[in-house]
Scaffold this active site. Structure first.
Site, mmCIF file in Angstrom:
data_model
loop_
_atom_site.group_PDB
_atom_site.id
_atom_site.type_symbol
_atom_site.label_atom_id
_atom_site.label_comp_id
_atom_site.label_asym_id
_atom_site.label_seq_id
_atom_site.Cartn_x
_atom_site.Cartn_y
_atom_site.Cartn_z
ATOM 1 N N ASN A 37 0.827 -1.220 0.000
ATOM 2 C CA ASN A 37 0.000 0.000 0.000
ATOM 3 C C ASN A 37 0.860 1.267 0.000
ATOM 4 O O ASN A 37 1.680 1.466 0.906
ATOM 5 C CB ASN A 37 -0.915 -0.042 1.237
ATOM 6 N N HIS A 121 -15.108 -5.066 9.739
ATOM 7 C CA HIS A 121 -14.697 -3.774 10.292
ATOM 8 C C HIS A 121 -15.903 -2.899 10.641
ATOM 9 O O HIS A 121 -16.495 -2.288 9.748
ATOM 10 C CB HIS A 121 -13.873 -3.013 9.257
ATOM 11 N N ARG A 146 -14.451 -6.065 14.403
ATOM 12 C CA ARG A 146 -13.463 -5.141 14.928
ATOM 13 C C ARG A 146 -14.176 -3.824 15.169
ATOM 14 O O ARG A 146 -14.925 -3.354 14.300
ATOM 15 C CB ARG A 146 -12.383 -4.985 13.862
ATOM 16 N N TYR A 158 -8.108 6.910 12.897
ATOM 17 C CA TYR A 158 -7.801 5.695 12.150
ATOM 18 C C TYR A 158 -8.926 4.675 12.331
ATOM 19 O O TYR A 158 -9.408 4.448 13.438
ATOM 20 C CB TYR A 158 -6.487 5.053 12.640
ATOM 21 N N ASP A 221 -8.054 -2.521 16.883
ATOM 22 C CA ASP A 221 -6.717 -2.230 16.352
ATOM 23 C C ASP A 221 -6.234 -0.892 16.902
ATOM 24 O O ASP A 221 -6.825 0.154 16.623
ATOM 25 C CB ASP A 221 -6.795 -2.171 14.820
ATOM 26 N N HIS A 223 -3.226 0.248 16.227
ATOM 27 C CA HIS A 223 -2.390 0.760 15.130
ATOM 28 C C HIS A 223 -1.087 1.399 15.613
ATOM 29 O O HIS A 223 -0.751 2.520 15.213
ATOM 30 C CB HIS A 223 -3.213 1.727 14.260
ATOM 31 N N GLU A 247 -4.936 -5.405 18.798
ATOM 32 C CA GLU A 247 -3.928 -5.469 17.734
ATOM 33 C C GLU A 247 -2.963 -4.287 17.818
ATOM 34 O O GLU A 247 -3.390 -3.153 18.087
ATOM 35 C CB GLU A 247 -4.662 -5.463 16.388
ATOM 36 N N GLU A 274 1.379 -6.943 11.090
ATOM 37 C CA GLU A 274 1.073 -6.581 9.698
ATOM 38 C C GLU A 274 2.211 -5.813 9.023
ATOM 39 O O GLU A 274 2.293 -5.813 7.806
ATOM 40 C CB GLU A 274 -0.236 -5.796 9.601
ATOM 41 N N ARG A 295 -0.062 -11.638 12.709
ATOM 42 C CA ARG A 295 -0.953 -10.766 11.929
ATOM 43 C C ARG A 295 -0.471 -10.483 10.508
ATOM 44 O O ARG A 295 -1.063 -9.687 9.786
ATOM 45 C CB ARG A 295 -1.073 -9.420 12.677
ATOM 46 N N HIS A 324 -3.478 -10.660 8.015
ATOM 47 C CA HIS A 324 -3.867 -9.308 7.575
ATOM 48 C C HIS A 324 -4.619 -9.405 6.246
ATOM 49 O O HIS A 324 -4.077 -9.915 5.268
ATOM 50 C CB HIS A 324 -2.559 -8.521 7.402
ATOM 51 N N ASP A 328 -6.380 -3.367 0.912
ATOM 52 C CA ASP A 328 -5.151 -3.067 0.181
ATOM 53 C C ASP A 328 -4.317 -4.329 -0.088
ATOM 54 O O ASP A 328 -3.199 -4.243 -0.616
ATOM 55 C CB ASP A 328 -4.315 -1.977 0.871
ATOM 56 N N GLU A 351 -9.093 -11.720 8.747
ATOM 57 C CA GLU A 351 -9.676 -10.401 8.495
ATOM 58 C C GLU A 351 -10.252 -10.346 7.070
ATOM 59 O O GLU A 351 -9.607 -10.800 6.128
ATOM 60 C CB GLU A 351 -8.579 -9.336 8.633
ATOM 61 N N TRP A 415 1.640 6.416 12.277
ATOM 62 C CA TRP A 415 0.247 6.467 11.794
ATOM 63 C C TRP A 415 -0.521 5.233 12.218
ATOM 64 O O TRP A 415 -0.052 4.144 12.202
ATOM 65 C CB TRP A 415 0.198 6.570 10.250
HETATM 66 C C1 CS2 Z 1 -5.027 -2.224 9.300
HETATM 67 C C2 CS2 Z 1 -4.748 -1.929 7.877
HETATM 68 O O1 CS2 Z 1 -6.331 -4.035 8.565
HETATM 69 C C3 CS2 Z 1 -5.688 -3.574 9.488
HETATM 70 O O2 CS2 Z 1 -5.557 -4.091 10.555
HETATM 71 O O3 CS2 Z 1 -4.079 -1.967 10.216
HETATM 72 O O4 CS2 Z 1 -5.898 -1.379 7.410
HETATM 73 C C4 CS2 Z 1 -3.591 -0.985 7.563
HETATM 74 O O5 CS2 Z 1 -3.822 0.286 8.048
HETATM 75 C C5 CS2 Z 1 -3.393 -0.950 6.084
HETATM 76 O O6 CS2 Z 1 -3.279 -2.241 5.570
HETATM 77 C C6 CS2 Z 1 -2.185 -0.127 5.693
HETATM 78 O O7 CS2 Z 1 -1.880 -0.398 4.385
HETATM 79 MG MG MG Z 2 -4.016 -3.426 11.719
#
Ligand code: CS2
Ligand code: MG
Length: 415
Positions: A37, A121, A146, A158, A221, A223, A247, A274, A295, A324, A328, A351, A415
């Site tokens: 991504n 999600h 989630r 996020y 998550d 993040h 996560e 991830e 993950r 994961h 993307d 997921e 991020w």
């Molecule tokens: C995320 C992703 O799916 C997840 O758990 O953390 O959406 C992540 O932000 C993206 O794959 C970034 O490319």
């Molecule tokens: Mg994630």
């Protein structure tokens, strides 16, 4: 019996995807996904640079070709190299399974389960939209969601769909699909505040538990946004709400020891990985039982060959998979996740997110989702996905870098 062609495609039916198509001299086609991504053109170039190495090699020798690309790279590992090797690996497994006339999981030891437990999600800018989002998934039969929630006073959070009515195209709504590609030349900037997060989210989990009861499998998550000590405090605070997993509670990819701090204080299950992509990254995490779920995506982690080894190692430590699978990762990459999920004994959960209708015009899938489980078509040989080159050509690449994050005072943050 040799590889005759290795072609690379970049297409953007809603978001950018990198596809590798390998063809053997007797006309068998295998697909791989090298989507990274925000860095799609980089993996596409890497693949173009190694494509000539593949021509003439026996497509059956998957392990040898893997070692050739990995050891031969000299500049080992890293997301670009591992995603590119993965695309080759997955395409070769696709070919091998098509030659055998069986779904890929059959070559990995066969089916270990009837279907794959998946999570969706859900998110909300407020409680009505969060509950509406969860209800939508429960109505569709999902057993696991989630949950992400907007932080008060922060412009965008996020994992939270900006608008409850966002459409993905063709009139089909994907209301809470939070992460459409943000197409622009430069990254979008977001704001992060751990104090607001750490006081808001426990109440959200409490309210969700009270409303939906104990049976709902609840994931979240973080993040990579808390310090090790914040993550420990947060994970301990949310124990009463019995999450399936928390996560990326802290950026453990920087230093796996961060997770020791968290583990010392809480039994909340931890999912990590991830952004990491090799056995080297996982050695300490697994050996010291610092995580509960792996993950990574198969497509970011050296493909089926490498991920299967990581999961075999994890098996002996009671650690399960939770690959994961956001949008993307292309449907080819998601298929690689699904095929490995079917075979390994230590599958945990998978997921899933909703692809745009345009994506599904480019990639024809054969999977079904029923009652919270994904089912693979046992009669479809290989990965179970076909790629429509003509349709793909309608959607040229568009720059869509990942967002960046700053604290309230402007300091850069994960991020
Ligand atoms: C995320 C992703 O799916 C997840 O758990 O953390 O959406 C992540 O932000 C993206 O794959 C970034 O490319
Ligand atoms: Mg994630």
């Amino acid at each position: 019996m040799a590889i005759a062609k290795a072609e690379v495609f970049v297409t953007s039916p809603g978001r950018n995807f990198v596809v590798l198509r390998i063809t053997t001299d007797d006309g068998i086609v295998g697909l791989g996904d090298a989507t990274l991504n925000g860095k799609e053109l980089v993996t596409a170039e890497y693949l173009k640079s190694i494509a000539p190495f593949l021509i003439g090699k026996n497509e059956d020798n998957i392990e040898d070709i893997w070692q050739y690309l990995y050891k031969g790279a000299y500049w080992r590992r890293g997301p670009v190299t591992m995603a590119s090797i993965s695309a080759v690996d997955v395409a070769l497994w696709d070919i091998k399974a098509k030659k055998a006339g069986v779904p890929l999981y059959d070559l990995l030891g066969g089916a270990s389960r009837r279907g794959l437990l998946v999570y969706a999600h859900a998110s909300g800018v407020d409680y009505p939209s969060l509950y509406d989002s969860i209800d939508g998934y429960l109505d569709k039969g999902f057993k696991a969601v989630r949950v992400q929630f907007a932080l008060p006073g922060i412009p965008s959070t996020y994992g939270v769909a900006a608008s409850a009515n966002a459409k993905t195209g063709k009139g089909e709504s994907s209301r809470y699909d939070f992460e459409p590609a943000r197409r622009s030349q430069v990254p979008v900037e977001e704001v992060w505040d751990a104090q607001t997060y750490m006081t808001t989210l426990p109440k959200v989990f409490e309210n969700v538990r009270n409303k939906y009861g104990d049976q709902l499998l609840l994931l979240h998550d973080a993040h990579h946004r808390m310090s090790p000590n914040q993550a420990a405090a947060f994970a301990k605070r949310i124990e009463p709400y019995n999450l399936f997993w928390l996560e990326d509670c802290t950026p453990a990819e920087e230093n796996p020891n961060y997770l020791r701090v968290v583990r010392e204080h809480t039994t909340t299950p931890l999912a990590i990985g991830e952004t990491i992509n090799s056995y080297t990254d996982y050695l300490q995490l697994i050996r010291e039982n610092l995580i509960d779920y792996v993950r990574s995506a198969v497509t970011h982690t050296g493909g089926i060959t490498h991920m299967k080894k990581i999961m075999s190692y994890a098996e002996f430590y009671g650690i399960k998979s939770g690959f994961h699978g956001p949008t993307d990762i292309s449907p080819v990459g998601q298929a690689a996740n699904f095929q490995l999920d079917m075979a390994i004994p230590n599958f945990g959960i998978q997921e899933v997110m909703q692809y745009t209708p345009q994506t599904l015009d480019v990639f024809h899938t054969s999977f079904t989702l029923e009652d919270g489980y994904v089912h693979l078509d046992a009669k479809k040989p290989g990965l179970g996905v076909d790629f429509d080159e003509k349709e793909a050509a309608k959607y040229p690449y568009q720059p869509a870098p990942l967002p960046v994050d700053r604290l309230l005072d402007g300091t850069m943050h994960e991020w």
